[in-house]
Design an enzyme around this catalytic site. Sequence first.
Site, short mmCIF file in Angstrom:
data_model
loop_
_atom_site.label_atom_id
_atom_site.label_comp_id
_atom_site.label_asym_id
_atom_site.label_seq_id
_atom_site.Cartn_x
_atom_site.Cartn_y
_atom_site.Cartn_z
N TYR A 85 0.86 -1.18 0.00
CA TYR A 85 0.00 0.00 0.00
C TYR A 85 0.90 1.23 0.00
O TYR A 85 0.83 2.11 0.85
CB TYR A 85 -0.97 0.00 1.19
CG TYR A 85 -2.27 0.67 0.86
CD1 TYR A 85 -3.19 0.06 0.00
CD2 TYR A 85 -2.59 1.94 1.35
CE1 TYR A 85 -4.38 0.69 -0.35
CE2 TYR A 85 -3.78 2.57 1.01
CZ TYR A 85 -4.66 1.94 0.16
OH TYR A 85 -5.84 2.57 -0.17
N GLY B 238 6.31 8.01 1.26
CA GLY B 238 7.29 7.63 2.29
C GLY B 238 8.08 6.40 1.84
O GLY B 238 9.31 6.38 1.86
N HIS B 239 7.34 5.37 1.42
CA HIS B 239 8.01 4.17 0.89
C HIS B 239 8.87 4.52 -0.32
O HIS B 239 10.01 4.06 -0.46
CB HIS B 239 6.98 3.13 0.42
CG HIS B 239 6.08 2.60 1.50
ND1 HIS B 239 4.73 2.87 1.52
CD2 HIS B 239 6.33 1.80 2.56
CE1 HIS B 239 4.17 2.25 2.56
NE2 HIS B 239 5.12 1.60 3.21
N ARG C 235 -1.81 3.46 7.13
CA ARG C 235 -2.97 3.45 8.03
C ARG C 235 -3.76 4.76 7.97
O ARG C 235 -4.88 4.80 8.46
CB ARG C 235 -2.54 3.17 9.47
CG ARG C 235 -2.10 1.72 9.69
CD ARG C 235 -1.90 1.38 11.16
NE ARG C 235 -1.74 -0.04 11.38
CZ ARG C 235 -0.56 -0.67 11.56
NH1 ARG C 235 0.55 0.03 11.54
NH2 ARG C 235 -0.51 -1.98 11.75
P1 AMP Z 1 5.57 -0.33 6.23
O1 AMP Z 1 5.06 -0.69 4.88
O2 AMP Z 1 4.66 0.56 7.00
O3 AMP Z 1 6.07 -1.52 7.01
O4 AMP Z 1 6.85 0.56 5.97
C1 AMP Z 1 7.93 0.10 5.21
C2 AMP Z 1 9.10 1.03 5.38
O5 AMP Z 1 8.74 2.34 4.94
C3 AMP Z 1 9.55 1.15 6.84
O6 AMP Z 1 10.98 1.21 6.90
C4 AMP Z 1 8.93 2.45 7.26
O7 AMP Z 1 9.63 3.10 8.31
C5 AMP Z 1 9.04 3.26 5.98
N1 AMP Z 1 8.05 4.35 6.00
C6 AMP Z 1 6.73 4.25 6.24
N2 AMP Z 1 6.16 5.49 6.24
C7 AMP Z 1 7.16 6.37 6.00
C8 AMP Z 1 7.23 7.80 5.89
N3 AMP Z 1 6.15 8.56 6.02
N4 AMP Z 1 8.43 8.36 5.65
C9 AMP Z 1 9.55 7.60 5.51
N5 AMP Z 1 9.55 6.25 5.60
C10 AMP Z 1 8.38 5.64 5.86
#
Ligand code: AMP
Length: 277
Positions: free
Chosen positions: A29, A33-34, A184
Amino acid sequence: MKVVTTIADMQEARQRLTAPVGLVPTMGYLHEGHLSLVSQARAENPSLVVTIFVNPTQFGPREDFKAYPRDTEHDLALLEKEKTDIVFIPPAKEMYPPGFDSWVEIAGVTERLEGACRPGHFRGVTTVCAKLFNIIQPDIAYFGQKDAQQAIVIKKMVADLNMNLKVVTLPTVREPDGLAMSSRNTYLNPEERKAALVLYQALTLAQKLWAAGDTDADKIRREMLALIKREPRAKIDYVSLADPETLEELGRVKTPALASLAVKIGTTRLIDNVVLE
Ligand code: AMP
C-alpha cells in the site's frame, strides 16, 4: 521488473544480481514515504529488491492484520516506475510454513514504547527481517525514521548477530500539513484526518520548547500531553522523550533526543517522532 513469490525463485534471482544489492522491506500500500526509500536505494545500488509482505506475526490478536490495506497492482505499477529489479511478494505460508518454530528476539530496546504497547510486535518484525536478510542477502537495507524504534531494533539485531549488511535510516515523509505518511492514514475519516494533526503539533511543540531552552523532559512531556488531550478524538498510548539509542526516558533533555508518541484517533493507532538535535 521481475515479480517473484517463492523463496526458491527469489534466491535464484538473487544470484544473478550485481552487487551491491539494496533492499526496501515494506508491507505494501505504497505511498511517498516508501517511495523515498525506494528511490534512494535505486540511486545507490546497481540492484534493487523491494519486498511486499503484510507480516502476520508482527500483529497482535486484536490488531488490524485482516483490515490492513492492500493494493498489489498499484504497488507494482509504482515500483516499475522506480525501476525496481525484483519485487518479492511471498504468501504467508511461504514465509511461515506448517511447523515453523524459530524466532529472533532482541531484548532491551524492544521492551519500551511500541514494544510495551504491542507485546510480540518486535519479535515478529525481527524474525521476518532476519528471514528476508537471509533470503535476499542485501548489502544495504533501507528503513524509515517514521518507525524510529523499528530502525533502532533492526540495527541492534544486525550488530548483535553479526549480519553482513548495512542498515540505513531515511527521513520521515510528511503530508503538506505535517501528518506523517502512513498506509494506516487511509482508515481516517475526514474529521479524524483533521484530528490526526495533533501528533505533529505535539512534536512541533516539543521542538519549540526545547529550542527555547527548556530541558526539563517532564515539563515538555506534560505540555505535549495537555495539547493532545484538547483533541476529543485522540487517545494517548504514550508520549516519550528518550535517549535515541537506548530509548530510556530522559529527565533532562540532552541532544540528540527522540520525541515520539503513539496516539489513537478513533480506532486508528498512529505513531510519529522527531529528533531534537
Ligand atoms: P511499512 O510498509 O509501514 O512496514 O513501511 C515500510 C518502510 O517504509 C519502513 O521502513 C517504514 O519506516 C518506511 N516508512 C513508512 N512510512 C514512512 C514515511 N512517512 N516516511 C519515511 N519512511 C516511511
